[in-house]
Design an enzyme around this catalytic site. Structure first.
Site, mmCIF file in Angstrom:
data_model
loop_
_atom_site.group_PDB
_atom_site.id
_atom_site.type_symbol
_atom_site.label_atom_id
_atom_site.label_comp_id
_atom_site.label_asym_id
_atom_site.label_seq_id
_atom_site.Cartn_x
_atom_site.Cartn_y
_atom_site.Cartn_z
ATOM 1 N N CYS A 72 0.822 -1.203 0.000
ATOM 2 C CA CYS A 72 0.000 0.000 0.000
ATOM 3 C C CYS A 72 0.861 1.260 0.000
ATOM 4 C CB CYS A 72 -0.927 -0.020 1.217
ATOM 5 S SG CYS A 72 -1.933 1.448 1.354
ATOM 6 N N CYS A 77 -1.518 1.703 -3.109
ATOM 7 C CA CYS A 77 -2.490 2.778 -2.923
ATOM 8 C C CYS A 77 -1.885 4.190 -2.909
ATOM 9 C CB CYS A 77 -3.242 2.622 -1.596
ATOM 10 S SG CYS A 77 -3.373 0.954 -0.956
ATOM 11 N N LYS A 80 0.211 5.336 -6.054
ATOM 12 C CA LYS A 80 -0.766 5.386 -7.155
ATOM 13 C C LYS A 80 -1.626 6.631 -7.036
ATOM 14 C CE LYS A 80 -4.698 3.751 -6.506
ATOM 15 N NZ LYS A 80 -5.699 2.773 -6.043
ATOM 16 N N TYR A 211 -9.347 -3.163 -11.513
ATOM 17 C CA TYR A 211 -9.212 -1.769 -11.075
ATOM 18 C C TYR A 211 -7.796 -1.231 -11.267
ATOM 19 C CZ TYR A 211 -7.007 -2.624 -6.456
ATOM 20 O OH TYR A 211 -6.134 -2.943 -5.442
ATOM 21 N N GLU A 215 -7.171 2.065 -13.567
ATOM 22 C CA GLU A 215 -6.562 3.224 -12.892
ATOM 23 C C GLU A 215 -5.296 3.661 -13.619
ATOM 24 O OE1 GLU A 215 -8.012 2.679 -8.236
ATOM 25 O OE2 GLU A 215 -6.083 1.882 -8.827
ATOM 26 N N HIS A 469 -26.591 22.612 -1.085
ATOM 27 C CA HIS A 469 -26.723 23.132 -2.441
ATOM 28 C C HIS A 469 -25.762 24.289 -2.683
ATOM 29 C CE1 HIS A 469 -28.740 24.032 -6.195
ATOM 30 N NE2 HIS A 469 -28.796 25.307 -5.838
ATOM 31 N N GLU A 474 -25.740 16.464 -3.393
ATOM 32 C CA GLU A 474 -27.162 16.685 -3.076
ATOM 33 C C GLU A 474 -28.063 15.759 -3.881
ATOM 34 O OE1 GLU A 474 -29.001 20.482 -4.387
ATOM 35 O OE2 GLU A 474 -27.121 20.875 -5.418
HETATM 36 P P1 FAD Z 1 1.329 -6.076 1.909
HETATM 37 O O1 FAD Z 1 0.991 -4.666 2.126
HETATM 38 O O2 FAD Z 1 1.619 -6.534 0.536
HETATM 39 O O3 FAD Z 1 2.589 -6.386 2.843
HETATM 40 C C1 FAD Z 1 3.230 -7.611 2.813
HETATM 41 C C2 FAD Z 1 4.698 -7.390 3.167
HETATM 42 O O4 FAD Z 1 5.277 -8.648 3.480
HETATM 43 C C3 FAD Z 1 5.511 -6.805 2.012
HETATM 44 O O5 FAD Z 1 6.132 -5.622 2.436
HETATM 45 C C4 FAD Z 1 6.542 -7.887 1.700
HETATM 46 O O6 FAD Z 1 7.807 -7.365 1.350
HETATM 47 C C5 FAD Z 1 6.622 -8.646 3.022
HETATM 48 N N1 FAD Z 1 7.027 -10.043 2.901
HETATM 49 C C6 FAD Z 1 6.564 -10.973 2.037
HETATM 50 N N2 FAD Z 1 7.140 -12.164 2.284
HETATM 51 C C7 FAD Z 1 7.987 -11.970 3.334
HETATM 52 C C8 FAD Z 1 8.870 -12.826 4.055
HETATM 53 N N3 FAD Z 1 8.995 -14.119 3.755
HETATM 54 N N4 FAD Z 1 9.585 -12.303 5.062
HETATM 55 C C9 FAD Z 1 9.478 -10.985 5.379
HETATM 56 N N5 FAD Z 1 8.655 -10.127 4.734
HETATM 57 C C10 FAD Z 1 7.934 -10.626 3.721
HETATM 58 N N6 FAD Z 1 -6.004 -1.146 -1.614
HETATM 59 C C11 FAD Z 1 -6.876 -0.186 -1.220
HETATM 60 O O7 FAD Z 1 -7.545 -0.356 -0.209
HETATM 61 N N7 FAD Z 1 -7.020 0.982 -1.939
HETATM 62 C C12 FAD Z 1 -6.291 1.233 -3.053
HETATM 63 O O8 FAD Z 1 -6.441 2.287 -3.678
HETATM 64 C C13 FAD Z 1 -5.366 0.246 -3.484
HETATM 65 N N8 FAD Z 1 -4.600 0.458 -4.566
HETATM 66 C C14 FAD Z 1 -3.683 -0.477 -4.943
HETATM 67 C C15 FAD Z 1 -2.907 -0.230 -6.055
HETATM 68 C C16 FAD Z 1 -1.967 -1.142 -6.468
HETATM 69 C C17 FAD Z 1 -1.130 -0.848 -7.687
HETATM 70 C C18 FAD Z 1 -1.804 -2.359 -5.733
HETATM 71 C C19 FAD Z 1 -0.781 -3.370 -6.166
HETATM 72 C C20 FAD Z 1 -2.574 -2.620 -4.616
HETATM 73 C C21 FAD Z 1 -3.519 -1.683 -4.207
HETATM 74 N N9 FAD Z 1 -4.337 -1.907 -3.098
HETATM 75 C C22 FAD Z 1 -5.248 -0.952 -2.720
HETATM 76 C C23 FAD Z 1 -4.268 -3.175 -2.342
HETATM 77 C C24 FAD Z 1 -3.448 -3.033 -1.044
HETATM 78 O O9 FAD Z 1 -2.192 -2.477 -1.345
HETATM 79 C C25 FAD Z 1 -3.300 -4.392 -0.384
HETATM 80 O O10 FAD Z 1 -4.566 -4.969 -0.209
HETATM 81 C C26 FAD Z 1 -2.630 -4.279 0.988
HETATM 82 O O11 FAD Z 1 -1.365 -3.683 0.878
HETATM 83 C C27 FAD Z 1 -2.485 -5.673 1.614
HETATM 84 O O12 FAD Z 1 -1.803 -5.588 2.819
HETATM 85 P P2 FAD Z 1 -1.028 -6.863 3.397
HETATM 86 O O13 FAD Z 1 -0.576 -6.483 4.772
HETATM 87 O O14 FAD Z 1 -1.837 -8.077 3.233
HETATM 88 O O15 FAD Z 1 0.235 -7.073 2.447
#
Ligand code: FAD
Length: 483
Positions: A72, A77, A80, A211, A215, A469, A474
């Site tokens: 994110c 997010c 972006k 999406y 986007e 308004h 509205e």
């Molecule tokens: P992540 O945020 O992906 O975090 C996982 C972390 O784990 C990463 O940093 C990774 O490096 C780490 N990791 C993985 N494996 C290991 C390991 N073995 N050891 C140590 N670390 C590890 N969501 C919205 O709500 N609104 C939006 O506008 C939106 N826009 C998006 C736009 C794009 C281009 C993308 C790709 C996603 C978007 N999302 C959006 C989705 C959102 O980013 C994800 O749903 C959210 O980040 C998920 O969180 P998470 O904690 O599950 O995983």
């Protein structure tokens, strides 16, 4: 509702419900571990869980293999939305002229935009790290691998280290998918690459219809690229209301995006520094870059799930129950790696519910009903509740209210936007089942409408509310005639 605080199943702040930390039940009772909780992944879900568990008094460690903040913050997010905001200025410049302003020809300095974005992302990353430090969570810049239910191995620049934890939370997120059956697919970029491009491509093909694809198509076009959108389906944004799908398609075409529906990518080739796409109808496209936005997959590689015996579902996501418990006692998973709702607020809410349940004496399950959703095209799409088609299937008789109009700004500003606002109402109960909008500030509006919908608002409740308004919003309280 997802945006509420989840559903407490029991509340007893003085006692850790189902906590095995100081009792003889649960995983590894009585054993001394390095941590009470070890979190794999420093993204939205992992950071929230780690912080809350630490605030509940647990000894918490967390590993992040890349950068603090996760998808994110670093490549999702936030960057972006910054690019989306940048892409909207050309329309503003055009509109300003209609309001009497004279402007020189504005130009985009891509390198300056990316540098400013990077600075903000670095600031946010530091905030994430500082928030963990502030509550005593021990951060490890390392890749974590499970060795068993309570044992992990950390791989870092300093070397390899093993440790133990009473509970382990997997919050490793997801990654962009490449269809390896397509020859040359490795030549395509994914969303991860889009935030660090050395220059804005003059012509880019975006492959996909979800999406992320729409986007990027919109923002790249707004920033000045020529965009060709290739999608295998007959409609963009599968699962969204049909009126939103058609409003978006119309607007993309009006903006100058070349939309090719029901075409699939068959092959990708590098030809003299450019990319050549071969489509399944035999058509060839020559572009500067290709963005593949054809889906995401749970990040499970190298986690050692086999060693620990953690089961996956049919889509390769970690299988969890309503309390984010995996098939192995003591191992939990939240966020995109579980493929429930791949959105940041869902991952955060799951992390919070996990920490409250396991360490806070407050067993909590996330309520996934009425999740407000936005798509940051220009203008925006936002919705909450059921589509017309889904409501018809579930409820039967409906009343549909729909407004399509030109926003006031375009009268002088000269834009060609058409706002679409739609209410799906159950004919018998008068309950508002779905709210759908395509237009400026749709995302901001839907956040508040989601409160009303989650509380069971009826059409009569909207009618009884006085309008502000003159606004676009509205319209929500002044729609009178059934479509
Ligand atoms: P992540 O945020 O992906 O975090 C996982 C972390 O784990 C990463 O940093 C990774 O490096 C780490 N990791 C993985 N494996 C290991 C390991 N073995 N050891 C140590 N670390 C590890 N969501 C919205 O709500 N609104 C939006 O506008 C939106 N826009 C998006 C736009 C794009 C281009 C993308 C790709 C996603 C978007 N999302 C959006 C989705 C959102 O980013 C994800 O749903 C959210 O980040 C998920 O969180 P998470 O904690 O599950 O995983």
């Amino acid at each position: 509702m997802l945006t509420g605080s989840g559903t407490p199943i029991t509340q007893d702040p003085g006692k850790a419900v189902n906590s095995s930390l100081h009792t003889s039940e649960g995983p590894n009772a009585g054993a001394a571990h390095d941590y009470d909780l070890f979190v794999i992944g420093g993204g939205s879900g992992g950071v929230r869980a780690a912080r809350i568990a630490a605030q509940h008094g647990a000894r918490v460690g967390i590993a992040e293999a890349s950068r603090w903040g996760g998808t994110c913050v670093i490549r999702g997010c936030v960057p972006k939305k910054l690019l989306v905001l940048a892409s909207r200025f050309p329309e503003e410049f055009d509109a300003a002229r209609g309001f009497g302003w004279s402007l020189p020809s504005p130009t985009l300095d891509w390198a300056a935009l990316i540098a400013a974005k990077d600075q903000e992302i670095a600031r946010l990353e530091a905030v994430y790290a500082a928030n963990l430090d502030a509550v005593g969570v021990q951060r490890h810049a390392a890749r974590a691998e499970l060795l068993g239910a309570q044992r992990l191995r950390l791989h870092s620049a300093e070397g390899v280290r093993e440790l133990t934890a009473t509970r382990i939370l997997i919050a490793s997120g997801g990654h962009p998918w490449r269809d390896s059956r397509i020859p040359g697919i490795e030549l395509g970029l994914t969303s991860d690459d889009m935030f660090d491009l050395p220059e804005l491509p003059a012509h880019i093909a975006v492959v996909g219809g979800g999406y992320i694809a729409v986007e990027f198509a919109c923002l790249l076009q707004g920033l000045g690229a020529k965009v060709t959108l290739v999608h295998r389906g007959a409609q963009l944004l599968r699962g969204f209301d049909a009126d939103l799908q058609s409003a978006l398609l119309e607007a993309l075409v009006a903006r100058g995006v070349d939309v090719l529906l029901q075409r699939q990518l068959s092959a990708l080739r590098a030809v003299g520094g450019r990319r050549e796409l071969e489509l399944d109808d035999g058509r060839m496209l020559s572009v500067d870059q290709v963005l593949l936005a054809i889906g995401r997959r749970p990040a499970i590689a190298g986690l050692g799930l086999d060693a620990a015996g953690v089961e996956l579902d049919a889509n390769g996501a970690i299988r969890v129950d309503a309390r984010s418990r995996t098939s192995v006692p003591g191992i939990y998973a939240v966020g995109d790696v579980t493929d429930r709702v791949a959105l940041t607020p869902a991952a955060i809410r799951e992390g919070q519910a996990f920490a409250d349940s396991e360490f806070g004496g407050r067993v909590t399950e996330v309520n996934y009903a009425h999740i407000p959703t936005a798509v940051f095209t220009t203008p925006e799409i936002a919705c909450v509740g059921l589509t017309e088609a889904a409501a018809r299937e579930r409820v039967g008789k409906l009343r549909i209210y729909r407004a399509r109009f030109r926003p006031l700004r375009d009268t002088l500003g000269g834009g060609t936007h058409r706002v679409m606002m739609k209410l799906v109402v159950a004919a018998d109960s008068d309950r508002v089942l779905g709210v759908h909008m395509f237009g400026p500030e749709a995302a901001e509006m839907i956040q508040l409408l989601a409160v009303a919908i989650g509380m069971g608002a009826t059409k009569a409740d909207l009618d009884a509310t006085l309008a502000v308004h003159p606004t676009l919003a509205e319209e929500w309280v002044t729609m009178r005639s059934v479509a």
